[in-house]
Design a protein around this motif. Structure first.
Motif, mmCIF file in Angstrom:
data_model
loop_
_atom_site.group_PDB
_atom_site.id
_atom_site.type_symbol
_atom_site.label_atom_id
_atom_site.label_comp_id
_atom_site.label_asym_id
_atom_site.label_seq_id
_atom_site.Cartn_x
_atom_site.Cartn_y
_atom_site.Cartn_z
ATOM 1 N N SER A 155 9.004 8.486 -4.627
ATOM 2 C CA SER A 155 7.727 8.210 -3.964
ATOM 3 C C SER A 155 7.568 9.073 -2.726
ATOM 4 O O SER A 155 6.481 9.599 -2.447
ATOM 5 N N GLU A 215 4.028 -1.559 -5.078
ATOM 6 C CA GLU A 215 3.274 -1.495 -3.826
ATOM 7 C C GLU A 215 4.082 -0.780 -2.746
ATOM 8 O O GLU A 215 3.535 0.019 -1.963
ATOM 9 N N ARG A 247 3.768 2.915 -3.355
ATOM 10 C CA ARG A 247 2.481 3.460 -2.907
ATOM 11 C C ARG A 247 2.499 3.689 -1.402
ATOM 12 O O ARG A 247 2.045 4.724 -0.907
ATOM 13 N N GLU A 261 0.605 8.280 -7.483
ATOM 14 C CA GLU A 261 0.061 7.191 -8.295
ATOM 15 C C GLU A 261 1.238 6.393 -8.830
ATOM 16 O O GLU A 261 2.336 6.940 -9.026
#
Length: 291
Positions: free
Chosen positions: A29, A50, A53, A59
């Motif tokens: 990420s 979450e 993100r 995405e």
């Protein structure tokens, strides 16, 4: 003009709801990758999504997957390709275990550990290589274990399955030499501080605990990410005790076999007795375990 380097990598992380898998997802990420997170537990997986993100993932998609079921693994890759167009990296981090003497672990529990750890890894490899060989590129990471090259008592289904995963990595490296851009990586951690100790099946009578030599999951996750930066297939032991333990296992087997049982009992188990349990071998408990 957009170049190939400008396009975020598409990474599937299996076993992403905790432990090594979760940390691996967070590492990718921070690179801005596009992620597909897979595990058996929906709530914890959504929470990790979450966090990914917030950590910078371009995405994130979530797919509930039991890797012991081949059809679900193929569906996972189909979902990734349908959403993102391709898969660049597939990291198989999921595993379960059960503690106990070989004859005390029920047959269905023994088979369940092997189903997830070995047949599940084979299902992931089959689906990944089908996609990678068609594209002539991609990284497959199979997380094995120190216990895939060194045997210890009271975890026979885990040891058996991880020895087989190490063999699978070597076979796949041999079979994919014709496509150098299809890379196969074996990552073999020593003890790691993950939820697997609290969610394991247990027929030994004593609760396992995290050994004092255990690494943080992030150490293994970093090794996974480094492997997929390589231009060739690779295998790596991760952990300070791994190489000395392997040498002892191979060079002084009689002494090793005499001391490993008492040593494991002293450093890896609590003194208070507990009832037998299948743990999460057959389903999700509070946290999906990873290797």
């Amino acid at each position: 003009m957009t170049t190939q380097q400008d396009v975020p990598q598409v990474v599937i992380v299996i076993g992403a709801s905790s432990g090594i898998g979760k940390e691996t997802a967070l590492h990718y990420s921070r690179r801005g990758c596009r992620l597909v997170l897979a595990a058996r537990s929906d709530d914890t997986l959504q929470a990790v999504a979450e966090q990914c993100r917030l950590a910078g993932a371009a995405e994130v998609a979530v797919q509930i997957t039991d890797i012991g079921i081949s059809e679900q693994v193929h569906e996972l890759f189909d979902v990734a390709v349908a959403r993102f167009g391709r898969v660049d990296v597939a990291a198989q981090c999921a595993a379960v275990t059960a503690f106990g003497r070989f004859e005390d672990i029920p047959t269905d529990v023994f088979d369940g550990v092997v189903m997830t750890n070995l047949l599940g890894a084979a299902n992931v490899a089959r689906a990944a290589l089908s996609h990678f060989r068609e594209r002539e590129a991609g990284h497959l990471v199979l997380v094995g274990s120190l216990l895939g090259v060194m045997a210890v008592p009271n975890q026979s289904p885990y040891v058996l399955s991880k020895f087989a995963v190490s063999a699978l990595v070597r076979v796949l490296r041999q079979e994919n030499r014709d496509l150098p851009a299809v890379r196969i990586h074996g990552i073999y951690p020593g003890p790691v501080s993950t939820p697997v100790y609290g969610t394991a099946g247990n027929y030994l009578g004593y609760a396992p605990k995290v050994p004092p030599t255990a690494d943080a999951p992030g150490v293994v996750a970093a090794a996974i990410v480094r492997a997929t930066d390589r231009r060739r297939s690779s295998e790596r032991q991760v952990g300070l005790i791994n190489r000395p333990a392997i040498l002892a296992f191979r060079l002084i087997p009689a002494i090793f076999d005499a001391v490993i049982g008492p040593l494991m009992r002293a450093v890896s188990f609590e003194s208070e007795p507990i009832a037998s349990t299948a743990g999460n071998v057959f389903g999700v408990s509070a946290a999906e375990p990873t290797t």
